[in-house]
Design an enzyme around this catalytic site. Structure first.
Site, PDB file in Angstrom:
ATOM      1  N   CYS A   2      33.872  -9.334  33.756  1.00  0.00           N
ATOM      2  CA  CYS A   2      32.603 -10.118  33.657  1.00  0.00           C
ATOM      3  C   CYS A   2      31.720  -9.646  34.884  1.00  0.00           C
ATOM      4  O   CYS A   2      32.291  -8.901  35.798  1.00  0.00           O
ATOM      5  CB  CYS A   2      32.801 -11.374  33.390  1.00  0.00           C
ATOM      6  SG  CYS A   2      33.522 -11.855  31.801  1.00  0.00           S
ATOM      7  N   GLY A  71      37.696 -10.965  35.722  1.00  0.00           N
ATOM      8  CA  GLY A  71      38.892 -10.569  35.862  1.00  0.00           C
ATOM      9  C   GLY A  71      39.798 -10.909  34.891  1.00  0.00           C
ATOM     10  O   GLY A  71      39.247 -11.423  33.817  1.00  0.00           O
ATOM     11  N   GLU A  72      41.232 -11.054  35.265  1.00  0.00           N
ATOM     12  CA  GLU A  72      42.187 -11.391  34.448  1.00  0.00           C
ATOM     13  C   GLU A  72      43.405 -12.259  34.894  1.00  0.00           C
ATOM     14  O   GLU A  72      43.652 -11.599  35.946  1.00  0.00           O
ATOM     15  CB  GLU A  72      42.664 -10.018  33.443  1.00  0.00           C
ATOM     16  CG  GLU A  72      41.850  -9.101  32.590  1.00  0.00           C
ATOM     17  CD  GLU A  72      41.460  -9.863  31.430  1.00  0.00           C
ATOM     18  OE1 GLU A  72      41.884 -10.993  31.025  1.00  0.00           O
ATOM     19  OE2 GLU A  72      40.303  -9.313  30.990  1.00  0.00           O
TER      20      GLU A  72
END
EC number: 6.3.5.4
Length: 502
Positions: A2, A71-72
């Site tokens: 994102c 992110g993750e």
């Protein structure tokens, strides 16, 4: 996954919305914002986890606390178990970060394992911004007396603010009341290699097994996706190892694995990637780079990476062509970034003064710590230019800890032992022998981009350097001209190395 924008202080909503619009490419699936008092949060979403329910800003059940994240969070399932499933309303990994901060405050950042830049707020006026310890995900800020602004890319900021832009430091969080505080180091302080003066002729099997298992686990943790995932496969050792581990996981879970390679016709990278893909049985795609496609991609690449360093641009052009093609097929890809820095893959590591083990170890730590200035930003920008996320398993925290705890003597070349031999032997049998023993080539060289771009820039205009900028040749002057047109107002060197030419 994102792009984020945040502001605290005297918020100009229209300014913030304009900032968010400039990074829409990072998240083409959705746009969200929230404004409470002196805080504004904005989010451009690339839907990867919980496509239906993971829209941001994400909120708690009382709708008085909000978070935007880029992110993750790879351990989000563990966090859910620890904090209690009843707190959660979505399957989004970002919601784990939200509740970690609600429950623990800033200390909750220590729970997060992954790559992230995030902003958090609640109706009581609390506000926090944080960036992961390595700076895998980008974050920049501008500090003015009346307002502090944050964004995922430099281009988000208005021209008037660009001279004030700084890189937000990795491993830090910031609050209006507490200022800037470090919460994690890129290389954990406890990492201390156990020195061994006598390096055996053959590697200890336990060490090879440890290296193999930690890398495979890191790859598998990054295979989480609700919308498909692929691998950027250059044909070099590092991306081939990532592809091998991903292919093993994909076979066990019965999911397809696309691989993507780019290069000039007949280039070494294309040929080697084809060998790896055939061996692993992946769904392989090739993008052939011509002088015409390289020339067309060049301005886009310079603008995307927000940099004009020649070696970075030469690798960014094929990366951008690769991303443009792959983004039409997957939302996330794995790459081999970080292996050279951890396992001494670059040729200069094996020359003076780094033939001394202590000097080599110090240089490995330095390069890992500074990856966020250049290579990680190129990796992020070229993929996110087309709304696709790049994941870097070699830079998993467990991989870093293990790799930098290995005695540096084990990473030195000697007769019959090439660079990264430890990594090669750890994955013996996972790849064809000629790939395991393939020598190191810079991506821009192996892909053929260096020669293709040399032809492409001959007719392009160049620009003389401004004060404080050193340009080494005509090619760099051409890249600099493109960069200057796009990001006029940014001071070279102002973003902690982002614009330094080395």
């Amino acid at each position: 996954m994102c792009g984020i924008v945040a502001a605290v202080g005297e918020v100009d909503v229209e300014l913030c919305r304009a900032m968010l619009a400039r990074i829409k490419h990072r998240g083409p699936d959705d746009t969200g914002e929230i404004h409470r008092g002196e805080v504004w949060l904005g989010h451009q979403r690339l839907s990867i986890m919980d496509v239906e329910g993971g829209a941001q800003p994400i909120a708690n059940s009382d709708r008085d606390t909000y978070l935007v994240a880029n992110g993750e969070i790879y351990n989000h399932r563990h966090i859910r178990r620890d904090l209690g499933h009843e707190l959660f309303e979505t399957g989004s990994d970002s919601e784990a970060a939200l509740h970690a901060l609600i429950v623990d405050g800033p200390v909750g950042l220590a729970r997060l394992r992954g790559m992230f830049a995030l902003a958090f707020m609640n109706d009581d006026g609390e506000f926090l911004v944080a960036r992961d310890s390595l700076g895998v995900k980008p974050l920049y800020w501008v500090r003015r007396d009346e307002v502090t602004l944050f964004a995922s890319e430099l281009r988000a900021f208005a021209p008037a603010d660009r001279p004030l832009v700084e890189s937000f430091p990795p491993g830090h969080c910031w609050t209006p009341s507490g200022g800037l505080v470090r919460f994690a180091d890129a290389v954990p302080a406890r990492v201390r290699p156990a020195r061994r003066a006598d390096v055996p002729g053959e590697w200890d099997e336990a060490l090879l097994k440890s290296v193999r298992e930690v890398v495979v686990t890191a790859v598998e943790n990054r295979m989480m996706s609700d919308v498909g995932i692929g691998v950027f496969l250059s044909g070099g050792l590092d991306s081939a190892i990532v592809a091998a581990a991903a292919a093993s996981y994909a076979e066990r879970t019965r999911q397809p694995l696309p691989t993507f390679a780019v290069g000039a016709p007949g280039s070494a990278d294309l040929e080697a990637a084809r060998v790896v893909a055939d061996f692993l049985g992946t769904e392989h795609h090739e993008i052939v780079m011509t002088p015409a496609t390289a020339a067309e991609a060049l301005p886009k690449a310079v603008r995307a990476i927000e940099h004009y360093d020649p070696s970075l641009v030469r690798s960014a052009v094929p990366n951008l062509l690769l991303a443009e093609y792959a983004a039409k097929r997957v939302h996330a890809v794995l790459t081999g970034e970080g292996a050279d820095e951890l396992f001494a893959g670059y040729s200069y590591f094996h020359a003076e003064p780094f033939t001394d083990p202590d000097a080599l170890q110090a240089e490995l730590v330095r390069t890992v710590t500074e990856l966020h200035h250049l290579n990680l930003q190129r990796c992020d920008r070229t993929t996110m230019a087309y709304g696709m996320e790049a994941r870097v398993p070699f830079l998993d925290r467990d991989v870093i800890e293990l790799a930098l705890s290995i005695p540096p003597e084990h990473k030195m070349i000697r007769p019959g032992v090439p660079e990264k031999q430890l990594l090669r032997e750890a994955f013996a049998g996972w790849l064809p022998e000629d790939i395991l023993m393939r020598g190191k080539e810079q991506f821009g060289d192996g892909s053929g981009a260096k020669d293709v771009l040399a032809d492409a820039v001959r007719s392009m205009p160049e620009l003389a350097a401004r004060e404080g900028v050193t340009l080494r040749d005509r090619q760099e002057s051409v890249f600099y001209a493109v960069w200057h047109d796009e990001l006029a107002g940014i001071r070279p060197g102002a973003t902690l190395g982002m614009f330094a030419t080395t």
